[in-house]
Design a protein around this motif. Structure first.
Motif, PDB file in Angstrom:
ATOM      1  N   LYS A  16       0.838  -1.203   0.000  1.00 54.77           N
ATOM      2  CA  LYS A  16       0.000   0.000   0.000  1.00 54.77           C
ATOM      3  C   LYS A  16       0.869   1.248   0.000  1.00 54.77           C
ATOM      4  N   GLN A  17       1.951   1.240   0.774  1.00 51.91           N
ATOM      5  CA  GLN A  17       2.836   2.392   0.790  1.00 51.91           C
ATOM      6  C   GLN A  17       3.499   2.567  -0.562  1.00 51.91           C
ATOM      7  N   GLY A  18       3.864   1.472  -1.195  1.00 50.74           N
ATOM      8  CA  GLY A  18       4.429   1.545  -2.535  1.00 50.74           C
ATOM      9  C   GLY A  18       3.426   2.139  -3.501  1.00 50.74           C
ATOM     10  N   ASN A  19       2.162   1.737  -3.388  1.00 52.12           N
ATOM     11  CA  ASN A  19       1.122   2.286  -4.246  1.00 52.12           C
ATOM     12  C   ASN A  19       0.901   3.760  -3.937  1.00 52.12           C
ATOM     13  N   LEU A  20       0.940   4.135  -2.677  1.00 49.41           N
ATOM     14  CA  LEU A  20       0.776   5.527  -2.286  1.00 49.41           C
ATOM     15  C   LEU A  20       1.928   6.359  -2.846  1.00 49.41           C
ATOM     16  N   ARG A  21       3.129   5.835  -2.750  1.00 46.96           N
ATOM     17  CA  ARG A  21       4.302   6.525  -3.291  1.00 46.96           C
ATOM     18  C   ARG A  21       4.158   6.705  -4.795  1.00 46.96           C
ATOM     19  N   SER A  22       3.746   5.646  -5.481  1.00 47.28           N
ATOM     20  CA  SER A  22       3.547   5.730  -6.931  1.00 47.28           C
ATOM     21  C   SER A  22       2.468   6.760  -7.261  1.00 47.28           C
ATOM     22  N   MET A  23       1.432   6.796  -6.432  1.00 52.30           N
ATOM     23  CA  MET A  23       0.357   7.752  -6.662  1.00 52.30           C
ATOM     24  C   MET A  23       0.881   9.187  -6.528  1.00 52.30           C
ATOM     25  N   PHE A  24       1.683   9.435  -5.494  1.00 48.11           N
ATOM     26  CA  PHE A  24       2.249  10.772  -5.324  1.00 48.11           C
ATOM     27  C   PHE A  24       3.164  11.141  -6.484  1.00 48.11           C
ATOM     28  N   ILE A  25       3.998  10.190  -6.898  1.00 44.91           N
ATOM     29  CA  ILE A  25       4.907  10.459  -8.024  1.00 44.91           C
ATOM     30  C   ILE A  25       4.105  10.785  -9.274  1.00 44.91           C
ATOM     31  N   THR A  26       3.081   9.994  -9.541  1.00 46.53           N
ATOM     32  CA  THR A  26       2.248  10.219 -10.716  1.00 46.53           C
ATOM     33  C   THR A  26       1.519  11.550 -10.615  1.00 46.53           C
ATOM     34  N   GLY A  27       0.974  11.815  -9.442  1.00 46.02           N
ATOM     35  CA  GLY A  27       0.236  13.072  -9.250  1.00 46.02           C
ATOM     36  C   GLY A  27       1.114  14.286  -9.420  1.00 46.02           C
ATOM     37  N   PHE A  28       2.285  14.271  -8.789  1.00 47.29           N
ATOM     38  CA  PHE A  28       3.175  15.421  -8.908  1.00 47.29           C
ATOM     39  C   PHE A  28       3.764  15.527 -10.312  1.00 47.29           C
ATOM     40  N   SER A  29       3.953  14.403 -10.989  1.00 48.82           N
ATOM     41  CA  SER A  29       4.410  14.462 -12.380  1.00 48.82           C
ATOM     42  C   SER A  29       3.347  15.126 -13.241  1.00 48.82           C
ATOM     43  N   GLY A  30       2.096  14.748 -13.008  1.00 47.88           N
ATOM     44  CA  GLY A  30       1.000  15.383 -13.744  1.00 47.88           C
ATOM     45  C   GLY A  30       0.900  16.861 -13.429  1.00 47.88           C
ATOM     46  N   PHE A  31       1.052  17.202 -12.160  1.00 46.41           N
ATOM     47  CA  PHE A  31       1.011  18.609 -11.752  1.00 46.41           C
ATOM     48  C   PHE A  31       2.168  19.374 -12.395  1.00 46.41           C
ATOM     49  N   GLY A  32       3.359  18.783 -12.358  1.00 43.17           N
ATOM     50  CA  GLY A  32       4.524  19.425 -12.976  1.00 43.17           C
ATOM     51  C   GLY A  32       4.353  19.583 -14.470  1.00 43.17           C
ATOM     52  N   GLY A  33       3.810  18.571 -15.109  1.00 38.50           N
ATOM     53  CA  GLY A  33       3.560  18.653 -16.553  1.00 38.50           C
ATOM     54  C   GLY A  33       2.542  19.732 -16.876  1.00 38.50           C
ATOM     55  N   GLY A  34       1.496  19.819 -16.074  1.00 39.26           N
ATOM     56  CA  GLY A  34       0.488  20.871 -16.273  1.00 39.26           C
ATOM     57  C   GLY A  34       1.078  22.250 -16.061  1.00 39.26           C
ATOM     58  N   PHE A  35       1.914  22.381 -15.037  1.00 41.87           N
ATOM     59  CA  PHE A  35       2.574  23.662 -14.758  1.00 41.87           C
ATOM     60  C   PHE A  35       3.491  24.043 -15.923  1.00 41.87           C
ATOM     61  N   ALA A  36       4.240  23.087 -16.435  1.00 43.53           N
ATOM     62  CA  ALA A  36       5.141  23.356 -17.569  1.00 43.53           C
ATOM     63  C   ALA A  36       4.332  23.748 -18.804  1.00 43.53           C
ATOM     64  N   ALA A  37       3.219  23.053 -19.037  1.00 40.30           N
ATOM     65  CA  ALA A  37       2.387  23.384 -20.198  1.00 40.30           C
ATOM     66  C   ALA A  37       1.812  24.789 -20.060  1.00 40.30           C
ATOM     67  N   ALA A  38       1.362  25.138 -18.863  1.00 40.74           N
ATOM     68  CA  ALA A  38       0.823  26.485 -18.635  1.00 40.74           C
ATOM     69  C   ALA A  38       1.904  27.539 -18.825  1.00 40.74           C
ATOM     70  N   LEU A  39       3.097  27.275 -18.339  1.00 35.88           N
ATOM     71  CA  LEU A  39       4.203  28.222 -18.483  1.00 35.88           C
ATOM     72  C   LEU A  39       4.565  28.428 -19.970  1.00 35.88           C
ATOM     73  N   ILE A  40       4.617  27.353 -20.713  1.00 32.36           N
ATOM     74  CA  ILE A  40       4.931  27.448 -22.147  1.00 32.36           C
ATOM     75  C   ILE A  40       3.825  28.211 -22.877  1.00 32.36           C
ATOM     76  N   TYR A  41       2.579  27.924 -22.501  1.00 31.22           N
ATOM     77  CA  TYR A  41       1.450  28.627 -23.114  1.00 31.22           C
ATOM     78  C   TYR A  41       1.556  30.130 -22.853  1.00 31.22           C
ATOM     79  N   MET A  42       1.888  30.484 -21.599  1.00 30.54           N
ATOM     80  CA  MET A  42       1.996  31.902 -21.261  1.00 30.54           C
ATOM     81  C   MET A  42       3.157  32.564 -22.018  1.00 30.54           C
ATOM     82  N   VAL A  43       4.290  31.876 -22.128  1.00 29.45           N
ATOM     83  CA  VAL A  43       5.429  32.438 -22.850  1.00 29.45           C
ATOM     84  C   VAL A  43       5.097  32.619 -24.331  1.00 29.45           C
ATOM     85  N   LEU A  44       4.472  31.601 -24.928  1.00 25.52           N
ATOM     86  CA  LEU A  44       4.113  31.707 -26.344  1.00 25.52           C
ATOM     87  C   LEU A  44       3.078  32.809 -26.571  1.00 25.52           C
ATOM     88  N   THR A  45       2.128  32.905 -25.659  1.00 26.23           N
ATOM     89  CA  THR A  45       1.120  33.955 -25.769  1.00 26.23           C
ATOM     90  C   THR A  45       1.778  35.331 -25.632  1.00 26.23           C
TER      91      THR A  45
END
Length: 104
Positions: free
Chosen positions: A67-96
């Motif tokens: 369960k802890q391994g799954n929780l860790r994987s969930m956090f990694i996946t969640g923060f990766s998604g958050f980081g990817g969204g943040f990077a996409a938003a930053l690129i969008y703002m720079v291009l705009t």
């Protein structure tokens, strides 16, 4: 052909005191062995219960680690998604920013 009991000599009967002492010694040894076997069985039962408890604890710990391994994987996946969204938003703002001539 065996002789009838009345014709047997006195020494053929097992009535000597040495034999009764031996029989009582053997009987006492048998009782001692029976008591030791009972003690061994109770010790084996106790050890079996301890082994069962140890295995149950191990299963519980394994499940907790999974369960802890799954929780860790969930956090990694969640923060990766958050980081990817943040990077996409930053690129969008720079291009705009550059597309609008330096204005938002």
């Amino acid at each position: 052909m065996p002789l009838p009991p009345s014709l047997l000599a006195e020494q053929d009967y097992i009535t000597r005191s040495e034999f009764s002492e031996r029989v009582s010694t053997v009987q006492q040894d048998v009782k001692t062995l029976e008591h030791q076997m009972i003690e061994l069985r109770s010790m084996q039962n106790a050890q079996g219960e301890q082994l069962t408890q140890i295995l149950e604890n191990q299963r519980t710990q394994t499940e907790m680690l999974r369960k802890q391994g799954n929780l860790r994987s969930m956090f990694i996946t969640g923060f990766s998604g958050f980081g990817g969204g943040f990077a996409a938003a930053l690129i969008y703002m720079v291009l705009t920013y550059f597309h609008n001539g330096g204005h938002f």
